[in-house]
Write a protein that holds these residues in place. Sequence first.
Motif, PDB file in Angstrom:
ATOM      1  N   PRO A 177       1.060  -1.154   0.011  1.00  0.00           N
ATOM      2  CA  PRO A 177      -0.172   0.005  -0.055  1.00  0.00           C
ATOM      3  C   PRO A 177       0.929   1.325   0.059  1.00  0.00           C
ATOM      4  O   PRO A 177       1.887   1.159   0.354  1.00  0.00           O
ATOM      5  CB  PRO A 177      -0.811  -0.214   1.243  1.00  0.00           C
ATOM      6  CG  PRO A 177      -0.834  -1.728   1.719  1.00  0.00           C
ATOM      7  CD  PRO A 177       0.659  -2.030   1.292  1.00  0.00           C
ATOM      8  N   ILE A 178       0.400   2.310  -0.473  1.00  0.00           N
ATOM      9  CA  ILE A 178       1.150   3.686  -0.452  1.00  0.00           C
ATOM     10  C   ILE A 178       0.509   4.635   0.646  1.00  0.00           C
ATOM     11  O   ILE A 178      -0.754   4.527   0.751  1.00  0.00           O
ATOM     12  CB  ILE A 178       1.201   4.192  -1.764  1.00  0.00           C
ATOM     13  CG1 ILE A 178      -0.226   4.259  -2.483  1.00  0.00           C
ATOM     14  CG2 ILE A 178       2.067   3.633  -2.874  1.00  0.00           C
ATOM     15  CD1 ILE A 178      -0.376   4.819  -3.776  1.00  0.00           C
ATOM     16  N   THR A 179       1.642   5.354   1.257  1.00  0.00           N
ATOM     17  CA  THR A 179       0.753   6.474   2.234  1.00  0.00           C
ATOM     18  C   THR A 179       1.162   7.629   1.408  1.00  0.00           C
ATOM     19  O   THR A 179       2.146   8.162   0.732  1.00  0.00           O
ATOM     20  CB  THR A 179       2.003   6.397   3.529  1.00  0.00           C
ATOM     21  OG1 THR A 179       1.881   5.033   3.779  1.00  0.00           O
ATOM     22  CG2 THR A 179       1.278   7.439   4.478  1.00  0.00           C
ATOM     23  N   THR A 180       0.021   8.464   1.374  1.00  0.00           N
ATOM     24  CA  THR A 180      -0.026   9.586   0.605  1.00  0.00           C
ATOM     25  C   THR A 180      -0.965  10.606   1.135  1.00  0.00           C
ATOM     26  O   THR A 180      -1.290  10.271   2.285  1.00  0.00           O
ATOM     27  CB  THR A 180      -0.184   9.389  -0.754  1.00  0.00           C
ATOM     28  OG1 THR A 180      -0.096  10.845  -1.497  1.00  0.00           O
ATOM     29  CG2 THR A 180      -1.545   8.818  -1.044  1.00  0.00           C
ATOM     30  N   THR A 181      -1.031  11.689   0.855  1.00  0.00           N
ATOM     31  CA  THR A 181      -2.380  12.532   1.035  1.00  0.00           C
ATOM     32  C   THR A 181      -3.154  12.700   0.117  1.00  0.00           C
ATOM     33  O   THR A 181      -3.300  12.397  -1.120  1.00  0.00           O
ATOM     34  CB  THR A 181      -1.746  14.171   1.307  1.00  0.00           C
ATOM     35  OG1 THR A 181      -1.402  14.448  -0.119  1.00  0.00           O
ATOM     36  CG2 THR A 181      -0.731  14.120   2.259  1.00  0.00           C
ATOM     37  N   ILE A 182      -4.703  13.033   0.478  1.00  0.00           N
ATOM     38  CA  ILE A 182      -5.639  12.898  -0.626  1.00  0.00           C
ATOM     39  C   ILE A 182      -5.399  13.920  -1.868  1.00  0.00           C
ATOM     40  O   ILE A 182      -5.639  13.646  -2.628  1.00  0.00           O
ATOM     41  CB  ILE A 182      -7.051  13.350   0.330  1.00  0.00           C
ATOM     42  CG1 ILE A 182      -7.535  12.616   1.447  1.00  0.00           C
ATOM     43  CG2 ILE A 182      -8.167  13.817  -0.573  1.00  0.00           C
ATOM     44  CD1 ILE A 182      -8.240  11.312   0.741  1.00  0.00           C
ATOM     45  N   GLY A 183      -4.834  15.206  -1.262  1.00  0.00           N
ATOM     46  CA  GLY A 183      -4.659  16.164  -2.470  1.00  0.00           C
ATOM     47  C   GLY A 183      -3.518  15.447  -3.398  1.00  0.00           C
ATOM     48  O   GLY A 183      -3.882  15.585  -4.747  1.00  0.00           O
TER      49      GLY A 183
END
Length: 570
Positions: free
Chosen positions: A252-258
């Motif tokens: 899985p990747i960790t990111t921001t919604i934007g």
Amino acid sequence: MSSQKLVELAKRRGYFLQASGAYGGVSGFYTFGPQGAALKGNVEDAWRDRFAVKEGNQEIDAPTIMPEPVFEASGHLDTFDDMLVECAECGATHRADHLIEDNTELEDAEAIPISEVEALIAEHDLACPACGAALAGESVEEFNLMFGTNIGPGDSAPGYLRPETAQGIFVEFPQLKEYARNQLPFGVTQIGKAYRNEISPRKSVIRTREFTQAELELFIDPEEDEPDLARVEDVEVTLYPVPQQQDDDGEPITTTIGAAVEDGTIASAWIGYYLGIAQRWYDRVGIDMDRFRFRQHLPGELAHYSVDCWDAESELDGDWVELTGFAYRSDYDLSKHGEYSDEDFTIFKQYDEPKTVERATVDPDMSYLGPEFGGAAGEIADALEALAERDRSAFEGDEVSVEIDGETYTIPVEKTGFAVEEVTEAGEHITPHVVEPSFGIDRVLYTILAHSYREDEVDGEERTYLELSPEVAPTFVGVFPLMDKEGLGELAEEVATDLREAGLSVAYDDSGAIGRRYRRQDEVGTPFCVTVDYEALEDGTVTVRERDSTEQVRVELDDLVETLTALRSG
Ligand code: ATP
């Protein structure tokens, strides 16, 4: 923590228990006890606060039984099936895709044709979980999950218990749009029961036959309406998109919604918006964000109405369980209800300024369709009219053809009265698209309990407690007299009454040693306990104990309501 421990605690402390136990119980039905019903109410209130009130959406409450034509239109009658395999040896029935998922690396069996599922069962030598007999050679069938019934006496008006609350919103769209003054976007929510005749209910309240959904249907103009992404762009999320799932080592990747909306990982900005809003909400109600992710549906996994879908999933006992589906349902449902009913499921979209447009028409008088077309004339005329609107080039040759029920009708173009004229339009009718976050309240409730379950040691003794947030905890404060004598009982009862009057949920308990009473409330997840002891009679103070730290402070009786009310609202 094993699920068995949690299920035992749930029964012992009044969270949930199998329903109709006196008659042996039926799988897939649960009764929420006093704590469970209160927790469920608090979770629903928190959902309503976020997804209806704060988002500016309207809530409705529709019937749970709906007539058959609704589900013909929605597609549930034809396609809302799971794959069923019955063991010839013992008669037990199983969901084929679960058997395969549980026994092989393969996920997503629903997307595979029946013949391949049968082949997989044979290839992996799958056995009946009930009796161990080999299942190879058993035929797999499609089983519709809706519970059917008859409305009124006789069987002339079949109906179904709704398999999702959403249809109760869609069918009322012609009126709901009036309440919204025909302005898009607008959202309608509903919290209520849904029913699915699951082939194999399991994992207590995670997969049941009667459950509660909280759904939001947002109606948008796909060409114009955009969410206010700025409100959620910084929310950090763990995403598990399709490419990651198709890669053997896909992490899985960790990111921001934007960032995820900008780089296209989340294709719909609206879905991105709701993932952000929902992530904050899950955190607020006490789901562990380290055991939580959003997973995109694989193409074959999409429901019949869905264009793109993400699930919120929580980790429970090493498995990922779906809590919420976020679906882009496009104009599927409203178009279908428009087609199958006599009502108008569109919205009239006014242009900023009237527009002059070209419109292709055919002769509205059907006399050009001579007697040789008989009873089909009306349908042919409709089909020609629709074709003229859709594809003018079909009228460029000498003849034009339309197909109705597999039969082709060919008509000379000059007879049809085909013409293109300029007209001035004030606006157009559009079918709104639907974005849907669909929450399963029972699964959220179970996850809250599982993620808040703790075991530690206090004064050399093992204890179990639920680290529930004050907002959702079903009981907020325990009130105990040290002994029920010398006025302590009366004073403690007064304290309990004052706290109840202030709107706090109180458990009054005067039986057993104080330590035992604390343990009981710890297991229920009660954040605070007040003990009225002899000092209370002398100096007007009581002990307030906090659940997680077990720390105790003395509080003036006069300040107690105010102090606890402040702690309740965080
Ligand atoms: P699943 O794949 O687990 O069967 P689903 O994808 O069919 O679920 P949806 O149709 O997306 O589920 O329903 C929305 C939500 O309703 C789910 O996220 C889940 O929380 C809840 N839900 C669906 N089926 C059940 C069930 N049998 N018992 C409890 N909750 C359910």
